[in-house]
Design an enzyme around this catalytic site. Structure first.
Site, PDB file in Angstrom:
ATOM      1  N   THR A   1       0.830  -1.060  -0.022  1.00  0.00           N
ATOM      2  CA  THR A   1      -0.512   0.231   0.194  1.00  0.00           C
ATOM      3  C   THR A   1       0.672   1.213   0.134  1.00  0.00           C
ATOM      4  O   THR A   1       0.497   2.138  -1.030  1.00  0.00           O
ATOM      5  CB  THR A   1      -0.874   0.002   1.153  1.00  0.00           C
ATOM      6  OG1 THR A   1      -1.616  -1.762   0.868  1.00  0.00           O
ATOM      7  CG2 THR A   1      -1.485   1.266   1.445  1.00  0.00           C
TER       8      THR A   1
ATOM      9  N   GLN B   1       0.711  -9.599  -6.875  1.00  0.00           N
ATOM     10  CA  GLN B   1      -0.065 -10.175  -6.737  1.00  0.00           C
ATOM     11  C   GLN B   1       0.688 -11.388  -7.518  1.00  0.00           C
ATOM     12  O   GLN B   1       0.468 -12.903  -7.465  1.00  0.00           O
ATOM     13  CB  GLN B   1      -1.164 -10.510  -6.880  1.00  0.00           C
ATOM     14  CG  GLN B   1      -1.523 -10.288  -6.343  1.00  0.00           C
ATOM     15  CD  GLN B   1      -2.887 -11.174  -4.916  1.00  0.00           C
ATOM     16  OE1 GLN B   1      -2.256 -12.281  -4.989  1.00  0.00           O
ATOM     17  NE2 GLN B   1      -3.232 -10.185  -3.473  1.00  0.00           N
TER      18      GLN B   1
ATOM     19  N   CYS C   1     -20.132  -8.052   2.842  1.00  0.00           N
ATOM     20  CA  CYS C   1     -20.251  -8.090   4.007  1.00  0.00           C
ATOM     21  C   CYS C   1     -18.631  -8.530   4.346  1.00  0.00           C
ATOM     22  O   CYS C   1     -18.310  -8.880   5.588  1.00  0.00           O
ATOM     23  CB  CYS C   1     -21.906  -9.513   4.008  1.00  0.00           C
ATOM     24  SG  CYS C   1     -23.002  -9.246   4.399  1.00  0.00           S
TER      25      CYS C   1
ATOM     26  N   SER D   1       5.006  -6.752  -2.132  1.00  0.00           N
ATOM     27  CA  SER D   1       5.126  -6.481  -0.590  1.00  0.00           C
ATOM     28  C   SER D   1       4.841  -8.235  -0.795  1.00  0.00           C
ATOM     29  O   SER D   1       4.676  -9.350  -0.802  1.00  0.00           O
ATOM     30  CB  SER D   1       3.081  -6.328  -0.887  1.00  0.00           C
ATOM     31  OG  SER D   1       3.138  -6.528   1.186  1.00  0.00           O
ATOM     32  N   GLY D   2       6.329  -8.098   0.832  1.00  0.00           N
ATOM     33  CA  GLY D   2       6.780  -9.126   1.402  1.00  0.00           C
ATOM     34  C   GLY D   2       5.582 -10.514   2.177  1.00  0.00           C
ATOM     35  O   GLY D   2       5.704 -11.462   1.360  1.00  0.00           O
ATOM     36  N   HIS D   3       4.498 -10.022   2.514  1.00  0.00           N
ATOM     37  CA  HIS D   3       3.546 -10.898   2.873  1.00  0.00           C
ATOM     38  C   HIS D   3       2.946 -11.700   1.788  1.00  0.00           C
ATOM     39  O   HIS D   3       2.238 -12.714   2.414  1.00  0.00           O
ATOM     40  CB  HIS D   3       2.753 -10.332   3.769  1.00  0.00           C
ATOM     41  CG  HIS D   3       1.531  -9.176   3.095  1.00  0.00           C
ATOM     42  ND1 HIS D   3       0.920  -9.803   3.799  1.00  0.00           N
ATOM     43  CD2 HIS D   3       1.765  -8.353   3.049  1.00  0.00           C
ATOM     44  CE1 HIS D   3      -0.318  -8.830   2.957  1.00  0.00           C
ATOM     45  NE2 HIS D   3       0.157  -7.476   3.173  1.00  0.00           N
TER      46      HIS D   3
HETATM   47  C1  LIG Z   1      -3.095  -6.281  -5.610  1.00  0.00           C
HETATM   48  C2  LIG Z   1      -2.950  -5.411  -4.406  1.00  0.00           C
HETATM   49  N1  LIG Z   1      -1.788  -4.782  -4.677  1.00  0.00           N
HETATM   50  C3  LIG Z   1      -2.313  -3.795  -3.475  1.00  0.00           C
HETATM   51  C4  LIG Z   1      -2.133  -4.859  -1.910  1.00  0.00           C
HETATM   52  C5  LIG Z   1      -1.960  -4.168  -0.918  1.00  0.00           C
HETATM   53  O1  LIG Z   1      -0.318  -4.368   0.114  1.00  0.00           O
HETATM   54  P1  LIG Z   1      -0.319  -4.698   1.052  1.00  0.00           P
HETATM   55  O2  LIG Z   1      -0.797  -5.968   1.629  1.00  0.00           O
HETATM   56  O3  LIG Z   1       1.234  -4.762   1.606  1.00  0.00           O
HETATM   57  O4  LIG Z   1      -0.209  -2.869   2.386  1.00  0.00           O
HETATM   58  C6  LIG Z   1      -2.755  -5.791  -2.302  1.00  0.00           C
HETATM   59  C7  LIG Z   1      -3.110  -6.820  -0.752  1.00  0.00           C
HETATM   60  O5  LIG Z   1      -3.245  -6.303   0.206  1.00  0.00           O
HETATM   61  C8  LIG Z   1      -2.692  -6.652  -3.196  1.00  0.00           C
HETATM   62  O6  LIG Z   1      -3.688  -7.615  -2.924  1.00  0.00           O
END
Ligand SMILES: Cc1ncc(COP(=O)(O)O)c(C=O)c1O
Ligand SMILES: Cc1ncc(COP(=O)(O)O)c(C=O)c1O
Lengths: 387, 136, 387, 136
Positions: free
Chosen positions: C73, C180, C326, C200-202
């Protein structure tokens, strides 16, 4: 790094082993994303909310007033830009001090390119904010006062409660960068009377990459990061759960051990200060004699330069820091020392020791043993002719 | 920022530190307000730098480059000494962090200033104008 | 959570144990702040630069083109706002798609309140971007195109190389949210021809709270966080060294294991898809039949709602997600599914399985065992009369 | 978001699911486009709700509140049934996550719609205008 004498706790601290252990399960056992609905995710959510309670407790705040961030810098950016953007209609004037951390100063500087005007209030020779100048700077366009709680370089503790009274009298929102005080001295958002406050985990034995922003209930603020609905829509991004859990844990530890730590560290610092002053000529102790963080000793060593002292100290296994231009990425010496009226050539020769939990009497003895010869060796090399 | 081993070696054990009491040339460069000041003393005989000493207020890079440049110019002719650039100093030190490159300029300038001072004094002493011989 | 069947790898992943172990020393052994100059700090700096190399290698980028952030993000915010603010003089038009993650969409939305205009390009029924609409949307004021590499909900992989060609032809900067795809399919910034990329690492077995932004050399960009001089002045804030080390490690692992993982996961997903389609009537498989992430299966189950399915699955120890309103914080069903032309009532009944490393054939068997009775139980409760 | 045990219990084992073939009143509330739709069937005898069934398309909260509201109104008079609010339903369920509170409105509205339908039919059947007796 086994025999390292670490005297740079103001820069960062080792993560408490109890904190690391509290974090561990959240890497790959309780790894759920708190935004999801299944039980694994609810565990993460619960851990996050428990951590929020701990942070709130340490600050005497309400849990819902705490927003987790990726550190002090992000939190300072969020606070300052957030208030600025949310209150554009009300005014465009921001007041700060000349001795803030760059996370505040450079954020203000950026805002001054976005239609805001910024006043930088001066300090006295101890680094204490000029309250009269502050009062005089407030206009009907002022939307934010941001003054740090304690300064990272010299450790001076600002008269925040008085500043809060001035802010309140003028109906202006008050933010404080408390990165250097949380976990070290009592920080009570209600006693201090502030509206926003920033803390950072790694400065008090928590993990790097996690911090928090306190936002008093009812404060109008815009968010800095846009994205998913996290942190009550105040900070987007999948939460760093292990980090947040670590921050919660370290706040809990601070509640219990802060006072004891502070006493012990102060005794060591006072000993160091006294003995350095006795052993080395031509030094100046920077910052306020009393209103100073227990662990901080900042001195100027005349005729020599800071980085070269640090290198020699490092060679002896001692980690410290300096306000010399050569240790910063800019070519200017410490803006804090110069704001305090210290001439640039002296500021280049500053040395900061920040003591912490790991330090012992032996560490102090070692500094007292090695620093004087280092100083005299470097002074012998110095063209100022005092060798 | 990371210094090479050679920089650290010169910083910890700088060569030619000190002053030369009645030097043939003295150069002072830098500014303490900017965090560095270097004084370079040379003794010259038959156009050769037979002795050199320095005093430096400055960071590790400033001290190491001071030390290195004195080694490089010692026993060199004035002409050779003048041809030594800050890049030569840096190369001999196995490099410097980018942010420290400006420190190496000081070393080059220090030598040049000392030589200029030597020439000025010589001009005076010789009681004749040697301006045309100055090549740099 | 021992018998948990985790089918929500698109949301987050457990941190690889090898990654956790790589991180551990950096919490309290090698804890130095990389901005300091002593040897402890140099170790941190080195670890950080080694990690940068690993990230760069995975993307076929140069190390100096990588900036570490606190996650996807923040990186998306940095990329989009950074390009927008740096190119204000050039233009104020941004193009994105209707199926982006909220980290992109809400950032664009915020910019539209700051003097920028945003075009949202549509997709076909598979979720593939409408390239003609994209071409038609470009004006001489366009400064950025931001299109995700693969969509998080339905797994559709966008024709990024073609998009890059269109961007290049118009001289417009191209950003892609590759959160992704990195670690799951080959991501080569040069083959793709993109200027900025976010990971993004996680999302691929790295830690939460750390990500990276790739910025092609020469790209003019403003920074989002202001403060100290870190990351080549492109991202202020004390670096999350353990997180960064973890990200480096997971990139290294991905280099070695990604291909094998992808094959295995695809076989499982195909099996799941086939057997669900056989066992349950009135479902729709969402996303592109081929251009889809190996691990993703997104279906709409007619007549029933997503959250209630998730709760029943959770009760059976299965973690999945849905595009139902929801399960989101808004009251709208998935913007991705609706952009693909799926009616809202169907979108509320979507179910997303995202498979990953931990999954086995037995997990699939279990889903096939429990999902049909869950669906029929809920359909019996449904007023649509298909019970 | 976290549901109470009671919500989960009602969600997993909902009471009074189904239809009543020739119900005295049927209420349909909600909108599938918004993710929930509830049909409530009541049988009324001597102003008492003697039987009640529901069918719900919706999330866990929608289903649990549907179930709970049927328990609350069963064997109650019309008047009593009309006095039951969404807050009562939520309280009986030991609360709902804030974001789910709107689902509980559906349950209250579903009962009201079924009763209104019952009254309308009764109006017709009785062939006289009872408007003045309607208290709600
Ligand atoms: C396509 C995509 N972009 C951005 C994000 C945001 O990344 P982060 O969770 O590391 O903030 C995510 C996942 O939440 C995502 O799936
Ligand atoms: C006073 C002060 N404010 C802000 C910061 C920035 O916090 P962080 O390092 O968590 O970004 C620091 C330390 O770096 C600090 O000392």
């Amino acid at each position: 790094m086994d025999n390292l004498i670490y005297l740079d706790h103001g820069s960062t601290t080792p993560t408490d082993q109890r904190v690391v252990e509290a974090m561990l399960p959240y890497f790959n056992k309780l790894y759920g994303n708190p935004s999801s609905i299944y039980s694994l995710a609810r565990e993460s959510k619960r851990a996050k909310e428990d951590a929020r309670e701990e942070v709130a407790k340490l600050l005497n705040a309400k849990a819902e007033e705490i927003v987790f961030t990726s550190g002090g810098t992000e939190a300072d950016n969020s606070a300052i830009k957030g208030i600025a953007f949310a209150n554009k209609a009300k005014g465009n004037h921001i007041i700060t001090s000349r001795i803030e951390h760059h996370a505040v100063l450079n954020t203000c500087k950026w805002l001054s390119g976005q239609g805001f005007t910024v006043s930088y209030i001066g300090v006295d020779k101890y680094g204490v904010l000029d309250l009269d100048e502050l009062k005089g700077a407030i206009t009907d366009k002022t939307i934010l006062i941001t003054i740090m709680h304690a300064n990272n370089e010299v450790g001076v503790i600002e008269p925040l409660a008085e500043i809060a009274r001035i802010a309140k009298d003028s109906g202006v929102c008050l933010h404080t960068d408390a990165v250097q005080t949380v976990g070290k001295i009592p920080v009570d958002v209600n006693v201090l009377g502030i509206d926003l406050l920033v803390l950072s985990g790694h400065k008090f034995y928590g993990p790097k990459g996690v911090g928090a922003l306190y936002i008093r209930k009812g404060t109008k603020i815009a968010s800095l990061l846009h994205g998913g609905y996290h942190e009550g829509n105040r900070r987007a991004g999948t939460e760093n759960i292990p980090g947040i859990v670590g921050l919660g844990k370290v706040c809990k530890i601070a509640m219990e051990e802060r006072e004891e730590d502070e006493k012990r560290v102060k005794a060591l610092r006072d000993d160091l200060e006294e003995r350095i002053a006795k052993k080395i000529d031509d030094i100046i102790v920077n910052g306020h004699p009393e209103m100073r963080l227990a662990g901080t000793l900042n001195i100027c060593v005349k005729y020599i330069e800071g980085e070269s002292m640090l290198l020699c100290l490092d060679h002896e296994g001692i980690a410290a820091s300096s306000g010399s231009a050569c240790t910063s990425a800019s070519l200017e010496p410490s803006h804090v020392l110069t704001a305090m009226g210290i001439p640039a050539e002296l500021a280049h020769g500053s040395l900061r020791f920040t003591l912490g939990r790991s330090n012992t009497k032996e560490d102090i003895d070692k500094v007292i043993e090695v620093l004087p010869p280092i100083v005299s060796k470097l002074r012998k090399m110095s063209p100022f002719g005092k060798g | 920022m990371e210094y090479s081993e050679k920089v650290m070696e010169h910083f910890m054990n700088p060569r030619n530190v000190g002053e030369i009491k009645d030097a043939d040339g003295v150069g002072e460069v830098g500014n303490p307000v900017c965090g560095d000041l270097m004084t370079m003393y040379i003794r010259v005989k038959d156009d050769v730098i037979t002795d050199i000493k320095f005093k430096t207020f400055g960071c590790g890079a400033a001290i190491a480059t001071s030390s290195m440049v004195t080694e490089l110019v010692k026993d060199k002719t004035i002409k050779e000494a003048l041809s030594i650039t800050n890049k030569d100093v840096v190369d001999e030190l196995d490099g410097l962090p980018p942010i420290k490159m400006h420190c190496s300029l000081l070393a080059e300038e220090g030598i040049k200033a000392a030589i200029e001072d030597y020439r000025k004094r010589k001009d005076k002493k010789d009681s004749r104008n040697q301006r045309f011989e100055i090549e740099n």
